[in-house]
Design an enzyme around this catalytic site. Sequence first.
Site, short mmCIF file in Angstrom:
data_model
loop_
_atom_site.label_atom_id
_atom_site.label_comp_id
_atom_site.label_asym_id
_atom_site.label_seq_id
_atom_site.Cartn_x
_atom_site.Cartn_y
_atom_site.Cartn_z
N ASN A 8 -1.94 4.27 5.27
CA ASN A 8 -1.92 5.52 6.04
C ASN A 8 -0.52 6.09 5.88
O ASN A 8 0.43 5.63 6.51
CB ASN A 8 -2.24 5.20 7.51
CG ASN A 8 -2.28 6.46 8.36
OD1 ASN A 8 -1.98 7.56 7.87
ND2 ASN A 8 -2.63 6.29 9.61
N ARG A 89 -6.13 6.63 4.01
CA ARG A 89 -6.54 7.59 5.04
C ARG A 89 -6.02 8.97 4.63
O ARG A 89 -4.82 9.15 4.40
CB ARG A 89 -5.93 7.19 6.37
CG ARG A 89 -6.29 8.19 7.44
CD ARG A 89 -5.70 7.85 8.78
NE ARG A 89 -6.24 8.78 9.77
CZ ARG A 89 -5.61 9.13 10.88
NH1 ARG A 89 -4.44 8.63 11.16
NH2 ARG A 89 -6.16 9.96 11.71
N HIS A 177 -10.19 12.68 13.34
CA HIS A 177 -10.48 11.36 13.93
C HIS A 177 -11.92 10.93 13.57
O HIS A 177 -12.51 10.12 14.26
CB HIS A 177 -10.39 11.37 15.48
CG HIS A 177 -9.00 11.51 16.02
ND1 HIS A 177 -8.76 12.08 17.26
CD2 HIS A 177 -7.80 11.16 15.53
CE1 HIS A 177 -7.47 12.07 17.51
NE2 HIS A 177 -6.86 11.53 16.46
N ARG A 247 0.40 17.38 22.29
CA ARG A 247 -0.27 18.61 21.86
C ARG A 247 -1.01 19.26 23.03
O ARG A 247 -1.59 18.56 23.86
CB ARG A 247 -1.28 18.33 20.75
CG ARG A 247 -0.65 18.03 19.42
CD ARG A 247 -1.68 17.62 18.38
NE ARG A 247 -1.41 16.27 17.92
CZ ARG A 247 -2.28 15.51 17.26
NH1 ARG A 247 -3.50 15.96 17.00
NH2 ARG A 247 -1.95 14.30 16.87
N GLU A 390 -9.90 1.91 12.84
CA GLU A 390 -9.98 2.83 11.71
C GLU A 390 -9.68 2.13 10.39
O GLU A 390 -10.28 2.45 9.37
CB GLU A 390 -9.01 4.00 11.93
CG GLU A 390 -9.52 4.95 13.00
CD GLU A 390 -8.48 5.92 13.53
OE1 GLU A 390 -7.61 5.47 14.31
OE2 GLU A 390 -8.51 7.10 13.18
#
Length: 403
Positions: A8, A89, A177, A247, A390
């Site tokens: 990632n 990813r 996601h 965020r 993940e």
Amino acid sequence: MTTVLVLNSGSSSLKYQLVVPGSGEVLAGGVVERIGEEAGRITHEVAGQEVVREQTVADHGAALRLVLDLFEEAGPSLREAGIVAVGHRVVHGGTSFSAPVVVDDDVVAAVRALVPLAPLHNPGNVTGIEVARELLDVPHVAVFDTAFFADLPPAAATYAIDVKTAAEHGVRRYGFHGTSHQFVSSAVAAHPAVRAELAAAGRGPETLRQVVLHLGNGASASAVLGGHAVETSMGLTPLEGLVMGTRSGDIDPGIVFHLLRSGDLTVDYVDTLLNKRSGLLGLSGVNDMRELTRLVEAGDDGARLALDVYLHRLRKYVGAYAAVLGGIDVLVFTAGVGENAAHVRAGVVDGLGFLGLTVDAARNEARSREPRVVSPSGTGPLVMVVPTNEELAIARQAIALVG
Ligand code: AMP
């Protein structure tokens, strides 16, 4: 043994895990941080031991070389670990990718072409793929965060703006996601309690209605019908939707114009404001749910308001998604906050009793790493906690593709 190295790669970091896709065992993993800065740092974890090095890491190529050296020095040796693929990813797959792909030059070019849609994420992803292809001579597979949402119904994927402008600039809702939402919703569908409920009602798995809340530092919700995503809270970018650590999630887009005009602020300033200095951090001064909880318990008004705004937004989304699905069978919590913060789970369902949603206090407070039901037995929809993974999902998708 068969293993997959999952990478990632961010703009200044490289996270990695060596995963056994069958069992889900993690043989080693770690992160290289502050790539390109003076004070770089690499943390490699193997068999419960951490090896930490602090040194300048010039670029992503140097970072991956360091990782490969550490595998040889601290173990396990990649040559002996039976590595058959590297899984990458990739944040944005645009409309070009609706499933994982084996990487070739065309795929790299296509991911690079998506940089304007994901300027914060795709450049790091592309660099990670490029250096890994140079250094690791096995098939490389790109797994896209947007793929699970590629088939959102048009009514959910479309912004109500001028169609020509939207088409010209690729403006639509993509969702993010996705790897986590897919992993968690399939684990829910396979869970014995869920299968038993469906069987008792004489219903097939294609009718299962789930609302998935991925609540980490980033946060997103999805509505999943029979394994297919039909709604999700993130849009063109991962900024839309829920209140997150830093965020804002949903705001009136008019706020942006107002700030640009009356505050005389630059586009970059407002971009950073909404992505990095808003959400829980903007409201309370902290983005970590554990710290926020401590502040709330100490009577801090800003922290209390931040948590109230966070929970209010979540309740709105669950209610809206129950409407989209025509009812709800399972509400599932995942990621750092969703898996660990019992008070957040209780706070979300508090007020959603009209949908039949409630938690059993003892089940909700109990800690476990296993997928579990936290609602009382025999009443209404299930409320569940399912740990996401993940890296394992990426490793399994890579193996499925390269055989
Ligand atoms: P993630 O992005 O999935 O790693 O999640 C990060 C978020 O999970 C942070 O806001 C953490 O505060 C939160 N988190 C992790 N552990 C706990 C915990 N035990 N209780 C509450 N929040 C937690």
